[in-house]
Structure formats: C-alpha cells, structure tokens
Design an enzyme around this catalytic site. Structure first.
Site, PDB file in Angstrom:
ATOM      1  N   PHE A 151       2.340   4.575   3.463  1.00 27.65           N
ATOM      2  CA  PHE A 151       1.924   4.422   2.064  1.00 27.65           C
ATOM      3  C   PHE A 151       0.440   4.100   2.035  1.00 27.65           C
ATOM      4  CE2 PHE A 151       0.918   2.246  -1.851  1.00 27.65           C
ATOM      5  CZ  PHE A 151       1.535   3.052  -2.789  1.00 27.65           C
ATOM      6  N   ASP A 236      -5.549   1.380   7.782  1.00 22.15           N
ATOM      7  CA  ASP A 236      -5.329   0.901   6.421  1.00 22.15           C
ATOM      8  C   ASP A 236      -4.731  -0.506   6.492  1.00 22.15           C
ATOM      9  OD1 ASP A 236      -4.357   0.242   3.920  1.00 22.15           O
ATOM     10  OD2 ASP A 236      -3.538   2.230   3.487  1.00 22.15           O
ATOM     11  N   LYS A 265      -5.726  -5.717  -1.303  1.00 18.70           N
ATOM     12  CA  LYS A 265      -4.789  -6.670  -1.902  1.00 18.70           C
ATOM     13  C   LYS A 265      -5.201  -8.145  -1.855  1.00 18.70           C
ATOM     14  CE  LYS A 265      -0.625  -3.937  -2.094  1.00 18.70           C
ATOM     15  NZ  LYS A 265      -0.529  -2.666  -1.372  1.00 18.70           N
TER      16      LYS A 265
HETATM   17  C1  LIG Z   1      -0.812  -1.327  -1.795  1.00 19.74           C
HETATM   18  C2  LIG Z   1      -1.330  -0.435  -0.743  1.00 19.74           C
HETATM   19  C3  LIG Z   1      -2.279   0.562  -1.036  1.00 19.74           C
HETATM   20  C4  LIG Z   1      -2.744   0.836  -2.446  1.00 19.74           C
HETATM   21  O1  LIG Z   1      -3.476  -0.214  -2.957  1.00 19.74           O
HETATM   22  P1  LIG Z   1      -3.701  -0.357  -4.551  1.00 19.74           P
HETATM   23  O2  LIG Z   1      -4.575  -1.568  -4.696  1.00 19.74           O
HETATM   24  O3  LIG Z   1      -2.342  -0.492  -5.160  1.00 19.74           O
HETATM   25  O4  LIG Z   1      -4.388   0.870  -5.021  1.00 19.74           O
HETATM   26  C5  LIG Z   1      -2.785   1.299   0.027  1.00 19.74           C
HETATM   27  N1  LIG Z   1      -2.378   1.087   1.285  1.00 19.74           N
HETATM   28  C6  LIG Z   1      -1.461   0.155   1.600  1.00 19.74           C
HETATM   29  C7  LIG Z   1      -1.071  -0.040   3.033  1.00 19.74           C
HETATM   30  C8  LIG Z   1      -0.895  -0.631   0.598  1.00 19.74           C
HETATM   31  O5  LIG Z   1       0.048  -1.546   0.905  1.00 19.74           O
END
Ligand SMILES: *Cc1c(COP(=O)(O)O)cnc(C)c1O
Length: 411
Positions: A151, A236, A265
């Site tokens: 994700f 990520d 986040k």
């Molecule tokens: C939540 C998340 C995203 C997206 O971040 P947003 O702030 O919701 O746009 C991207 N990568 C990972 C691993 C995430 O958990």
C-alpha cells in the site's frame, strides 16, 4: 483545551451538544461516501483518550492510524504550532523559512551524513510517494518493482504501485511498467530486477496488509539486488517511520541505505505533513521546476515535525515504543486464547492474528467497549497506540480482549 477554545470549535463545527446522530445525518448528505458510514463522531482528545459527541470516552489504540504518536493535544506540539502560526503561518515556496530548513536537516540526518540527502516536503504520504515516483523517472528508466500486498496511497501514481485490485481496477489505466512480486521474498525480487529497472519500492513492514514483517535480511538483500542493476531502492516508511516501531526508520535500524525514503503519518502528530528524502545520486534527479506543492514545507507543519522529533528524543519514546511493544506481545501471548494465533510487528505497530476472519466484528466490539483498534485484514486486528500509552492502559485492553473476541459471535 480551554473552555473558550472549545466554544470556538463548537460554534464553527456545530458538533456538541447536538450528539452523534445529528452530525452523521449531515455527514451522509454532504460528504462523499468513500469511507463508508463513520462509526463515531469525535469532538475532543487529550493524551491517549478521545471523546465522542455523545460524551463517551475511548482509549485510542490506533492513533488516527499511526499518526498521533504523542497523543492528542500534546502541550509541546500545541505550543510549537500556535507560536509558529502566530509568528508566520504560510509563505509560498518562492521563499524559505527557518522551520522548513531545520526539519529538512533533522530528517536528512536520520538517513545520511550532512550534504548526502535532500528533502521534498508534502502534506501527505501519498504525495511523498508521488514525489518519489517522479524522482525514479529521472533515471531514464520506467520499470518499477512493487510487492503483493503493498500500500502506497490512492492517487493515480501511488495507486500504480499499490497492489489491492479493489483499489486499482476501477481507475485503470494507471501509470504502467509496474511489476508485483511476492513480499518478503528476495529470490522473487532478484528474478525481475534488471538493467531496465528504475526502482524497487518496499515497505519495511506492510502495515495496511495486516502488519506483515519480512525476513530480517530482506531489505539488505533488496539493496544488493538494486546495486547489481543500478536500480534505486525506495523505502516507504510512511506508516513505520518516525518512532512507531522503536527506531526513527526501520531500514536505517537494519543497516540499509536507501536511495529514496518517504515518511508522513507520525511526522506531524496530526498536523498534515509528509516528506520524500532523496539520497546520494537520487538527490540530483529532480531539478528546478520539475515538481511543486503549495502547502509542502509550510512553516506550521514543519514546526510540528520538529516538535514531534524533539519530544520523542526528550522523553526517550523510541526505547519506550520497543519496551511497550514487547510487553504487549508477552501479555497477549499469555492469554493463550484459542482464537489468537500470534502477534506480529515491531515496537508499537502490531497485528494480532486470529484463527478466523472475525477481526472486523472484534474491532466493533472493542469500540463499543471504549477501545479504538482496526481490522486491516479479515483475520488481523491492528494496534498502533500512542507512544505515550501506559502499561496499565495496554494491560486494560489485553484484559478485555478475550471477552471482545468471545462476544463477537453474538453480534
Ligand atoms: C498511509 C500510507 C500511505 C498514504 O499516506 P496518506 O498520508 O494517507 O496519503 C502510503 N504508504 C504507506 C505505507 C501508508 O501506510
């Protein structure tokens, strides 16, 4: 919060003392239904607790999805944000601010020596990944390797490297040349990475896929595979980063040097901010005019990030996240509940795996009992509590868990 401050939010938003039902009725009429019907309307938060519009109190064990690591209304964050907004709230990216530069220095120091990394600031994790995606195009190659279960966000670029067909299929065509391989399997990576590969993008732990932890040497093996073909390693850390797992960044803790790192986040404790870090040669791939953002690097967002880092350091919260994570695993394991098959994750990012696909119903039962958790998969409950949660609060949830699991059959 002061009574005067609450009066202002109530006057602007009209939440209380009306109650949840009235707000939800207005929600259904005025907000797009992308998130389904919300389960509660929240009006106030303090530390690890939030209160809904009907006056009920909850222990927030999800932190607004791994965001409010310092809890709600943290005094230091509040002071930093209010002082910055009272001093200088916004300028365009034609100009710099000291807060933005200081945060860039703090973040780059987490991944490299001075001068070896640079930052592009955003307002979310998705946008941080979009910036990263554009950096990869600077290699002159287009092939990207992502993983099954990955994700990375919901914009078209981030969606192109996100695996879930339910999220992707309605929005085809997405940017192409993306290959998905099984997560946690270095041999599968080695089989597809070649001299046409621009980048390999990996989460150090797959949060949205149910807190899936790869083998210990996975990121190091991925690094070696990328090096053999001149491909970029893009990590990520949007969910795992900024202290959640007991270190600033999981891949750095594992001794791996990435080319691109994305965070968001937990960075602003709820103030919207994300960052894309580019190291070494990757820091030279986006030149003047090649990317932009109106809000990215906003001084209030940047000061929030600086305050979060300062509090985590001052209060020793990395170590605390490690210790509390281990306590949580020990206590849940000691329940010996027949429905619980394991606890996975790191620090305070944890997935409780269940023998049956009942996680959503258990999460609903937990909410009714005053605990916020979620079910990223049908058989996984996720916990991402604030790093300031107490052992007693965690123990309180663990003590309630067997009844929540047993109760779900009656729902
Ligand atoms: C939540 C998340 C995203 C997206 O971040 P947003 O702030 O919701 O746009 C991207 N990568 C990972 C691993 C995430 O958990």
């Amino acid at each position: 919060m002061t009574a005067a401050a609450m009066a202002i939010t109530h006057q602007l938003a009209g939440a209380t003392p009306v109650g949840s039902a009235a707000v939800l009725q207005r929600y259904r009429r005025s907000v797009l239904p992308t998130f389904g019907v919300p389960k509660r309307v929240f009006v106030r938060g303090e530390g690890v607790h939030v209160w809904d519009a009907d006056g009920d109190k909850y222990l927030d064990l999800l932190s607004g999805l791994a965001v409010t690591a310092l809890g709600h209304a943290h005094p230091t964050i509040l002071a930093a944000i209010t002082s910055q907004i009272a001093t200088l709230g916004h300028v365009s990216n034609f100009f710099a601010t000291p807060a933005q530069v200081a945060l860039a220095e703090r973040l780059t120091a987490m991944v490299a020596a001075p001068g070896e990394a640079k930052v592009f600031f955003t307002s979310s994790g998705t946008e941080a990944n979009e910036a990263a995606f554009k950096i990869t195009r600077g290699t002159g190659r287009t092939k990207i390797i992502s993983t099954e279960g990955a994700f990375h966000g919901r914009s078209l670029g981030a969606l192109a490297i996100t695996h879930n067909p339910k999220y992707r299929d309605p929005f085809a065509p997405l940017p192409g040349d993306v290959v998905f391989v099984p997560y946690g399997d270095p041999a599968a990576l080695a089989a597809v990475v070649d001299d046409q590969t621009a980048a390999v993008v990996l989460e150090p732990i797959q949060g949205e896929n149910g807190v899936v932890v790869p083998p210990a040497d996975y990121l190091a093996r991925a690094r070696a595979i990328c090096d053999a073909h001149g491909a970029l390693l893009w990590i990520d850390e949007v969910q795992t980063g900024m202290g959640r797992t007991g270190s600033w960044l999981v891949h750095v803790d594992a001794g791996v040097r990435a080319d691109i790192v994305t965070v968001a986040k937990g960075l602003g404790n709820g103030f919207p901010i994300g960052a894309c870090l580019a190291l070494d040669g990757a820091a030279g791939l986006l030149g003047p005019g090649s990317h932009g953002s109106t809000f990215g690097g906003n001084p209030v967002a940047a000061i929030a990030g600086l305050a979060v880092i300062a509090v985590i350091e001052r209060d020793g919260l990395l170590q605390r996240a490690k210790e509390l994570g281990e306590l949580l695993v020990a206590e849940i394991t000691a329940l010996n509940h027949p429905m619980i098959t394991g606890v996975r994750g790191r620090g305070l990012l944890r997935g409780i795996t269940l023998a049956q696909p009942i996680a959503a119903r258990v999460a609903d039962a937990a909410l009714d009992a005053g605990f916020i958790v979620n079910a990223p998969r049908p058989d996984v409950l996720r916990l991402a509590p604030p790093l300031i949660v107490t052992t007693d609060q965690l123990r309180g949830f663990v003590a309630a868990l067997p009844a929540l699991i047993d109760d779900r059959g009656h729902r």
